[in-house]
Design a protein around this motif. Sequence first.
Motif: not given
Length: 123
Positions: A11-23, A59-69
């Motif tokens: 089993x491997x993690x779903x690509x989006x979930x793995x990318x989200x946690x890593x990001x 901060x804006x980059x961080x907030x944007x990334x968190x909103x994307x996910x």
Amino acid sequence: MKAQEKKFSRKSPPERSARMVESIYGCKWSLTVYQLLASGINRPGEMVRQVEGLSTKVLNECLRRNMEFGILERVAFDESPPRVEYRVTPFGGKFCGCWTSWKSCSRSWSEKREFETRRPVRF
């Protein structure tokens, strides 16, 4: 002899979930932003003023990334001057709960390692 039947496949993690946690984990400010939101500081200007070394751009980059996910949501108020606040989404609440669990697990692991590395005192 019969060859053993394989019951499980890798089993491997779903690509989006793995990318989200890593990001999110790779962003050194995300956990700080969650802490600010938990303490009731939800406006970007106040966040920047409260945290030494945090710039508006980062901060804006961080907030944007968190909103994307889907971890945070942006709420814009129709006022003059304009006002924007950020909130943790229901999914974000679950995600932040995972961080709390990981932190507790990490603390337990550190304590275990510290206990194991202690040497008995010899007299």
